[in-house]
Scaffold this motif. Structure first.
Motif, PDB file in Angstrom:
ATOM      1  N   ARG A 308       1.020  -1.302   0.017  1.00 17.57           N
ATOM      2  CA  ARG A 308       0.088   0.013  -0.048  1.00 17.57           C
ATOM      3  C   ARG A 308       0.824   1.424   0.035  1.00 17.57           C
ATOM      4  O   ARG A 308       1.901   1.555   0.971  1.00 17.57           O
ATOM      5  N   PRO A 309       0.890   2.222  -0.865  1.00 21.96           N
ATOM      6  CA  PRO A 309       1.619   3.299  -0.995  1.00 21.96           C
ATOM      7  C   PRO A 309       1.624   4.405  -0.111  1.00 21.96           C
ATOM      8  O   PRO A 309       0.757   5.518  -0.122  1.00 21.96           O
ATOM      9  N   GLU A 310       1.684   3.962   1.378  1.00 17.73           N
ATOM     10  CA  GLU A 310       1.745   4.804   2.380  1.00 17.73           C
ATOM     11  C   GLU A 310       2.849   5.295   2.973  1.00 17.73           C
ATOM     12  O   GLU A 310       2.885   6.034   3.888  1.00 17.73           O
ATOM     13  N   LEU A 311       3.838   4.484   2.772  1.00 16.39           N
ATOM     14  CA  LEU A 311       5.537   4.750   3.373  1.00 16.39           C
ATOM     15  C   LEU A 311       6.143   5.793   2.315  1.00 16.39           C
ATOM     16  O   LEU A 311       6.130   5.699   1.004  1.00 16.39           O
ATOM     17  N   VAL A 312       6.681   6.809   2.991  1.00 10.44           N
ATOM     18  CA  VAL A 312       7.658   7.630   2.437  1.00 10.44           C
ATOM     19  C   VAL A 312       9.047   7.181   3.057  1.00 10.44           C
ATOM     20  O   VAL A 312       9.191   7.253   4.001  1.00 10.44           O
ATOM     21  N   VAL A 313      10.165   7.375   2.065  1.00 12.99           N
ATOM     22  CA  VAL A 313      11.505   7.079   2.340  1.00 12.99           C
ATOM     23  C   VAL A 313      12.327   8.229   1.864  1.00 12.99           C
ATOM     24  O   VAL A 313      12.110   8.771   0.893  1.00 12.99           O
ATOM     25  N   GLU A 314      13.300   8.731   2.561  1.00 10.94           N
ATOM     26  CA  GLU A 314      14.058   9.722   2.072  1.00 10.94           C
ATOM     27  C   GLU A 314      15.401   8.897   1.370  1.00 10.94           C
ATOM     28  O   GLU A 314      15.916   7.988   1.944  1.00 10.94           O
ATOM     29  N   ILE A 315      15.613   9.313   0.188  1.00 12.23           N
ATOM     30  CA  ILE A 315      16.892   8.544  -0.580  1.00 12.23           C
ATOM     31  C   ILE A 315      17.758   9.408  -0.981  1.00 12.23           C
ATOM     32  O   ILE A 315      17.558  10.910  -1.253  1.00 12.23           O
ATOM     33  N   LYS A 316      18.994   8.916  -1.042  1.00 14.30           N
ATOM     34  CA  LYS A 316      20.140   9.875  -1.962  1.00 14.30           C
ATOM     35  C   LYS A 316      20.316   9.054  -3.329  1.00 14.30           C
ATOM     36  O   LYS A 316      20.322   8.067  -3.489  1.00 14.30           O
ATOM     37  N   TYR A 317      20.611  10.211  -4.431  1.00 11.80           N
ATOM     38  CA  TYR A 317      20.488   9.880  -5.636  1.00 11.80           C
ATOM     39  C   TYR A 317      21.556  10.650  -6.316  1.00 11.80           C
ATOM     40  O   TYR A 317      21.850  12.087  -5.551  1.00 11.80           O
ATOM     41  N   ASP A 318      21.959  10.542  -7.610  1.00  7.43           N
ATOM     42  CA  ASP A 318      22.800  11.303  -8.215  1.00  7.43           C
ATOM     43  C   ASP A 318      22.020  11.995  -9.099  1.00  7.43           C
ATOM     44  O   ASP A 318      22.070  13.484  -9.191  1.00  7.43           O
ATOM     45  N   GLN A 319      21.394  11.736 -10.116  1.00  8.83           N
ATOM     46  CA  GLN A 319      20.806  12.435 -11.034  1.00  8.83           C
ATOM     47  C   GLN A 319      19.697  11.613 -11.851  1.00  8.83           C
ATOM     48  O   GLN A 319      19.167  10.480 -11.552  1.00  8.83           O
ATOM     49  N   LEU A 320      18.721  12.130 -12.677  1.00  6.12           N
ATOM     50  CA  LEU A 320      17.748  11.637 -13.434  1.00  6.12           C
ATOM     51  C   LEU A 320      17.958  11.414 -14.652  1.00  6.12           C
ATOM     52  O   LEU A 320      18.844  12.102 -15.399  1.00  6.12           O
ATOM     53  N   GLU A 321      17.190  10.309 -15.186  1.00  6.82           N
ATOM     54  CA  GLU A 321      17.566  10.067 -16.750  1.00  6.82           C
ATOM     55  C   GLU A 321      16.031  10.346 -17.152  1.00  6.82           C
ATOM     56  O   GLU A 321      15.172   9.204 -17.059  1.00  6.82           O
ATOM     57  N   GLY A 322      15.499  11.313 -17.799  1.00  6.10           N
ATOM     58  CA  GLY A 322      14.148  11.705 -17.906  1.00  6.10           C
ATOM     59  C   GLY A 322      13.200  11.693 -16.878  1.00  6.10           C
ATOM     60  O   GLY A 322      13.557  12.903 -16.211  1.00  6.10           O
ATOM     61  N   ARG A 323      12.336  11.023 -16.458  1.00  4.31           N
ATOM     62  CA  ARG A 323      11.689  10.867 -15.380  1.00  4.31           C
ATOM     63  C   ARG A 323      12.001   9.676 -14.258  1.00  4.31           C
ATOM     64  O   ARG A 323      11.116   9.496 -13.322  1.00  4.31           O
ATOM     65  N   ARG A 324      13.110   9.151 -14.313  1.00  8.23           N
ATOM     66  CA  ARG A 324      13.469   8.201 -13.673  1.00  8.23           C
ATOM     67  C   ARG A 324      15.010   8.381 -13.073  1.00  8.23           C
ATOM     68  O   ARG A 324      15.674   9.083 -13.666  1.00  8.23           O
ATOM     69  N   LEU A 325      15.283   7.607 -11.892  1.00 10.29           N
ATOM     70  CA  LEU A 325      16.638   7.667 -11.487  1.00 10.29           C
ATOM     71  C   LEU A 325      17.582   6.978 -12.497  1.00 10.29           C
ATOM     72  O   LEU A 325      17.554   6.141 -12.923  1.00 10.29           O
TER      73      LEU A 325
END
Length: 362
Positions: A308-325
């Motif tokens: 169920r889409p009720e959890l939120v997580v903080e992530i670290k990332y470098d960049q996007l490609e279009g609309r995705r990580l």
């Protein structure tokens, strides 16, 4: 082949740093984000070696042709295969180039042709240059590629830290992802982390809408992440790289959110779809289905468990490609204080556009 270095040769690697190192003995280069490739040429024989030692030769016939036309007859050159598209690199198009069908490979070579960016010289003629200092290898590389032309490029280089910092801030808009620092006296060490890389690091709050099992057993392999766009939850990638003990703990933590998870789930159609191998039939352009078959390993199980889409997580990332990580996100912490519906694309930092042509001619 009759070369002083024969494939496979593992490329020299870089260790990550949060700040750009400085010093009089350092060289700086843009960090290209493509497929690392060591080119072996002996006359008409060419092999494109990858980081994982699997040849890339059959997937990039146009690069093979360019190597034969522009590189010295006997050489080993380290570099990156990239796909330019307009004013930036297109990593997604590069991924599509790995295809099992020969006819498709030829078609993609015409539709999305790749380029080769050279940044180190490992051998020339009958001489291995692995033990030579980088400053000498770079000088020899510049001589060897003095007459090169697209789609073969010599990467830009500087000894000025301020210029390197400017590259770090601006070149991201052209699809690059940082800066690499190399010592002038550095020998070439295959599979050794002797260089230093500084990459962009950002954080984002994402909705956790599912997970995949780990290949080793009933523990969590990765979390499936989403962001809302016009009220629809878009799959943007995954967060992984958990310690094994943490993966086991996540099974228990996520268990309450598995109950009736498919009822009204935003990715319900994806879970129910029967997807033909190698296709992303349920979605169409601009989206990716969490259960799609991996183009890198057709036997890899990418089935997923909805939450169920009720959890939120903080992530670290470098960049996007279009609309995705572009790459796998790194889990930082749970965000119980965030409403999942507030996790939208608006929070993401978008780099200012920068003309790729200026980077390639630096």
């Amino acid at each position: 082949m009759d070369l002083p270095l024969l494939p496979p040769v593992k490329p020299m690697l870089a260790k990550a740093a949060t700040k750009l190192p400085t010093g009089e003995d350092l060289y700086y280069e843009p960090k290209w984000d493509g497929f690392r490739c060591i080119v072996f040429r002996d006359g008409d024989e060419v092999e494109l070696g990858s980081r994982n030692e699997r040849p890339l030769t059959r997937y990039f016939p146009e690069v093979v042709a360019a190597v034969k036309a522009q590189l010295p007859r006997k050489c080993v050159v380290d570099g990156e295969i990239v796909v330019p598209a307009g004013d930036r690199l297109h990593f997604e198009a590069l991924l599509q180039r790995i295809h099992p069908a020969e006819s498709r490979v030829r078609l993609l070579a015409e539709q999305t042709p790749a380029s080769f960016v050279a940044f180190d010289l490992l051998a020339l003629g009958d001489e291995s240059l692995l033990e030579r200092p980088f400053a000498q290898r770079r000088a020899r590389l510049e001589q060897a590629l003095a007459d090169s032309a697209p789609p073969v490029y010599l990467t830009g280089i500087t000894r000025d830290a301020d210029t390197a910092r400017r590259w770090f801030e601006t070149f991201e808009g052209a699809g690059l992802d940082g800066v690499v620092a190399k010592a002038a006296d550095l020998p070439y060490g295959p599979d050794q982390r002797l260089m230093t890389k500084v990459k962009h690091v950002r954080t984002a709050d994402c909705v956790v809408a599912g997970f995949r099992w780990h290949k080793s057993g009933p523990i969590v392999g990765s979390l499936l992440l989403g962001l809302y766009d016009d009220g629809k939850l878009q799959h943007i990638g995954v967060a992984a790289s958990f310690p094994m003990a943490r993966r086991a703990e996540l099974v228990e933590e996520l268990e309450p959110y598995r109950a009736e998870a498919l009822d009204g789930h935003p990715w319900q159609d994806w879970a129910n779809a029967q997807v033909p191998q190698g296709e992303d039939a349920a979605n169409g352009p601009g989206t990716r289905m969490p259960g799609a078959v991996s183009r890198w390993n057709a036997k890899k199980d990418l089935s997923w468990v909805p939450l169920r889409p009720e959890l939120v997580v903080e992530i670290k990332y470098d960049q996007l490609e279009g609309r995705r990580l572009r790459h796998t996100g790194q889990f930082l912490r749970w965000r119980p204080d965030r409403d999942p519906l507030t996790c939208t694309y608006d929070q993401l930092d978008v780099p200012v556009r920068y003309d790729l042509a200026e980077v390639l001619t630096t």
